[in-house]
Scaffold this active site. Sequence first.
Site, PDB file in Angstrom:
ATOM      1  N   HIS A 230       0.811  -1.210   0.000  1.00 49.31           N
ATOM      2  CA  HIS A 230       0.000   0.000   0.000  1.00 49.31           C
ATOM      3  C   HIS A 230       0.850   1.268   0.000  1.00 49.31           C
ATOM      4  CE1 HIS A 230      -3.240  -2.636   2.143  1.00 49.31           C
ATOM      5  NE2 HIS A 230      -3.182  -2.870   0.844  1.00 49.31           N
ATOM      6  N   GLU A 260      -3.984  -6.112  -9.496  1.00 43.76           N
ATOM      7  CA  GLU A 260      -2.603  -5.895  -9.047  1.00 43.76           C
ATOM      8  C   GLU A 260      -1.695  -6.836  -9.826  1.00 43.76           C
ATOM      9  OE1 GLU A 260      -2.571  -6.227  -4.779  1.00 43.76           O
ATOM     10  OE2 GLU A 260      -4.332  -4.945  -4.572  1.00 43.76           O
ATOM     11  N   GLU A 356      -3.971 -13.182  -3.801  1.00 46.50           N
ATOM     12  CA  GLU A 356      -2.935 -12.174  -4.024  1.00 46.50           C
ATOM     13  C   GLU A 356      -1.672 -12.451  -3.199  1.00 46.50           C
ATOM     14  OE1 GLU A 356      -3.782  -8.268  -2.260  1.00 46.50           O
ATOM     15  OE2 GLU A 356      -5.783  -8.979  -1.795  1.00 46.50           O
TER      16      GLU A 356
END
Length: 400
Positions: A230, A260, A356
């Site tokens: 992040h 992503e 992820e």
Amino acid sequence: MDRPDFYRFHQGHRNLPFADAEYDARLARLCSTMDKLGVEACIFTSMHNIAYYSGFLYCAFGRPYALVVTKSQSVTISAGIDAAQPWRRCHGDNITYTDWQRNNYWRAILSVTGPGKVIGFEGDHITLAQKALFDEFLTPARSEDIAPATMRQRMHKSPAEIALIRAGAEVADIGGYAIKDAIKEGVREIDVAMAGRDAMEREIAKRFPDAEYRDTWVWFQSGINTDGAHNPVTARTLQRGDILSLNTFPMISGYYTALERTLFVGTVDDASLQIWNANVAAHEYGMSLLGPGASCAGITHKINDFFAERDLLQYRTFGYGHSFGVLSHYYGREAGLELREDIDTVLEPGMVISMEPMLTIADGKPGAGGYREHDILVITEDGNENITGYPYGPEFNVVG
């Protein structure tokens, strides 16, 4: 001059993310939960629950907002500064409170609940100061933390929600392609990020002409800036051989989706390619594990074993995936549906979850950087459906 504590100001045409029947069904399930808990009224204060049950996504700007639900009413409580916009964007009734007297917000809520009731509240959101006013003004016979039950309800998506999430995933892909096209040596992270964001906002406006537009964003990271998932965008310029992290986040009526991807500028060295391919393999393995009956903890342990067998587990930094729905980076989180060791939730059809995996190699070591792939999957009766379309891996993502 009459200066009321609160009033109703309803004007204009109502536009909501979903049909009235969708909100009625959500409220009916909530009322069933309230019956089981013996709760007479619920006071929601979070952006995610107010949006989930009413469609209204507030902008607090230092003022409190609420949704009050009883067996017969659903009423948003909003500040006068917003005029009739909250009514135009909510299902049910709306009351506007004024600034003329302190705590008119609570007087407006009391007008719906009445005193001395059994009241549900969000224990993970309301502040200590507001809880004291809750007790002072409403004098509840008993208060019940309703947040865990509402989170469990939000984890199961309706067909209408899945359709919106699917559209969001398609918009995220469009942002990803725009970012790929913008990647060149010497270009700043911020310029690449803006290209992706602008492409997504244009697409959202095209697909949802009656929506409100806000909060869509991109995190595009390069080099050492890829070490955290992040990390904010900077003005760092891209260099040949840089590892990149593409992260697109379209926001549609409070609903979050994401894409992503790991990329490299121009070329990828052998050490980096080895780590990248290993993370891609873990990503594919993880997606194969997502299906009804599998537990979040069980999936996590299997991916841990996969990395441990390759001597890579020490480079993992967080969980392997999370739920989707009414959430974003500053509100909402269905923490009961995350792929972590301490979450025992069992996957069921209608849930939507990401895969992820991320590996972070420290700066100065071979293959340094953060590697992450991210797809969104809908759990079906017999497995999953991947609704992310942008390709992952070295064949497509060595660019610029």
